[in-house]
Design an enzyme around this catalytic site. Sequence first.
Site, mmCIF file in Angstrom:
data_model
loop_
_atom_site.group_PDB
_atom_site.id
_atom_site.type_symbol
_atom_site.label_atom_id
_atom_site.label_comp_id
_atom_site.label_asym_id
_atom_site.label_seq_id
_atom_site.Cartn_x
_atom_site.Cartn_y
_atom_site.Cartn_z
ATOM 1 N N ASP A 109 -17.148 -44.435 -19.795
ATOM 2 C CA ASP A 109 -17.089 -43.544 -19.483
ATOM 3 C C ASP A 109 -17.943 -43.491 -17.877
ATOM 4 O OD1 ASP A 109 -16.899 -41.144 -18.497
ATOM 5 O OD2 ASP A 109 -18.226 -39.561 -20.059
ATOM 6 N N ASN A 157 -7.660 -35.865 -21.705
ATOM 7 C CA ASN A 157 -7.548 -35.931 -20.830
ATOM 8 C C ASN A 157 -6.563 -35.585 -19.890
ATOM 9 O OD1 ASN A 157 -9.265 -39.406 -21.077
ATOM 10 N ND2 ASN A 157 -10.052 -37.121 -19.907
HETATM 11 C C1 IPE Z 1 -14.240 -39.873 -22.286
HETATM 12 O O1 IPE Z 1 -14.789 -39.601 -21.407
HETATM 13 C C2 IPE Z 1 -12.838 -40.181 -23.036
HETATM 14 C C3 IPE Z 1 -13.091 -41.378 -22.284
HETATM 15 C C4 IPE Z 1 -13.473 -42.105 -21.894
HETATM 16 C C5 IPE Z 1 -11.571 -41.717 -22.658
HETATM 17 P P1 IPE Z 1 -14.264 -37.884 -20.873
HETATM 18 O O2 IPE Z 1 -14.966 -38.257 -19.306
HETATM 19 O O3 IPE Z 1 -12.819 -37.388 -21.051
HETATM 20 O O4 IPE Z 1 -15.220 -36.861 -21.832
HETATM 21 P P2 IPE Z 1 -15.872 -35.319 -21.727
HETATM 22 O O5 IPE Z 1 -15.060 -34.769 -20.997
HETATM 23 O O6 IPE Z 1 -17.020 -36.030 -19.933
HETATM 24 O O7 IPE Z 1 -16.579 -35.503 -23.060
HETATM 25 C C1 IPE Z 2 -13.270 -42.726 -18.064
HETATM 26 O O1 IPE Z 2 -13.611 -42.453 -17.024
HETATM 27 C C2 IPE Z 2 -12.479 -43.192 -18.265
HETATM 28 C C3 IPE Z 2 -11.534 -42.343 -18.792
HETATM 29 C C4 IPE Z 2 -12.011 -40.915 -19.071
HETATM 30 C C5 IPE Z 2 -9.887 -42.080 -18.221
HETATM 31 P P1 IPE Z 2 -14.510 -40.557 -16.267
HETATM 32 O O2 IPE Z 2 -13.099 -41.172 -15.385
HETATM 33 O O3 IPE Z 2 -14.523 -39.729 -17.366
HETATM 34 O O4 IPE Z 2 -14.816 -41.021 -15.245
HETATM 35 P P2 IPE Z 2 -16.253 -40.020 -14.980
HETATM 36 O O5 IPE Z 2 -17.156 -38.979 -16.122
HETATM 37 O O6 IPE Z 2 -15.414 -38.694 -14.022
HETATM 38 O O7 IPE Z 2 -17.055 -40.694 -14.025
HETATM 39 MG MG MG Z 3 -15.894 -38.294 -17.988
#
Ligand code: IPE
Ligand code: IPE
Ligand code: MG
Length: 236
Positions: free
Chosen positions: A13, A61
């Site tokens: 994340d 996502n």
């Molecule tokens: C979890 O991260 C999914 C991945 C790392 C692919 P998200 O950024 O989607 O999760 P939330 O929305 O913070 O719970």
């Molecule tokens: C994790 O990074 C990758 C995916 C969920 C694909 P994020 O895209 O969730 O990054 P933040 O949490 O918005 O910083």
């Molecule tokens: Mg995230």
Amino acid sequence: MNGIPNHVAIIMDGNGRWATRQGKKRTEGHYAGYKRLKKTALYILGKGVKYLSVFAFSTENFKRSEEEVNYLMDLFVTAFKSDLGFFVRNNVKVIFSGRIKPLSDKVLKVMEELIDETKDCTGGTFNICLNYGGQAELVDAAKKIAIDYKENNINLDDIDMNNFYKYLYQNLPPVDLMIRTSGELRISNFMLYSIAYAELYFTETCFPDFDEKEFDKALEAYNNRNITKGGVKEKK
Ligand code: IPE
Ligand code: IPE
Ligand code: MG
């Protein structure tokens, strides 16, 4: 000392925040995360971890902007294509966990190629969770059991907590250490069945900065935990 965990899972994340903080586009954060993943994954498997599961894209996502989803899908296609040789050379077996729908044929094709080309590799298993959701996995497992019951007349009493894993997307051992980067203290629907007794490690570091040293810190924390799994820790 608990030694080297057999199965490590990472919620990768913070790509977006990593980019935004530097005045870059979120998509640049995803690219940086992908570059980091290759290095860190090899390092982790090189340490003797047998199974590494990473959360690359959740079923949820798909709710993100079309631009971001398209970017990520294109990145999967180019990355899986160009990294075929990388995984084969490094003897890493690649598998995937998640639902097929609504992934495009283009994405599914490169995923299949990667699975096929690396199926005989023996230097560790890299489980990429793509279009993955933990609740979806359990719902899908329930459906597989229903089909098995109907078509193969299985005895429901034979299903127990240990062999239930075979109904998950991949029949992997339970997770020993689960890491989440970027400071969020959530599971976000990741590997709900398999993390039952995993040690949880959270770090403020965003995934594009999660390097070898950061993994070593997680490993050190794991080794300082008193792991009992419901029992009593023996005195050493
Ligand atoms: C979890 O991260 C999914 C991945 C790392 C692919 P998200 O950024 O989607 O999760 P939330 O929305 O913070 O719970
Ligand atoms: C994790 O990074 C990758 C995916 C969920 C694909 P994020 O895209 O969730 O990054 P933040 O949490 O918005 O910083
Ligand atoms: Mg995230």
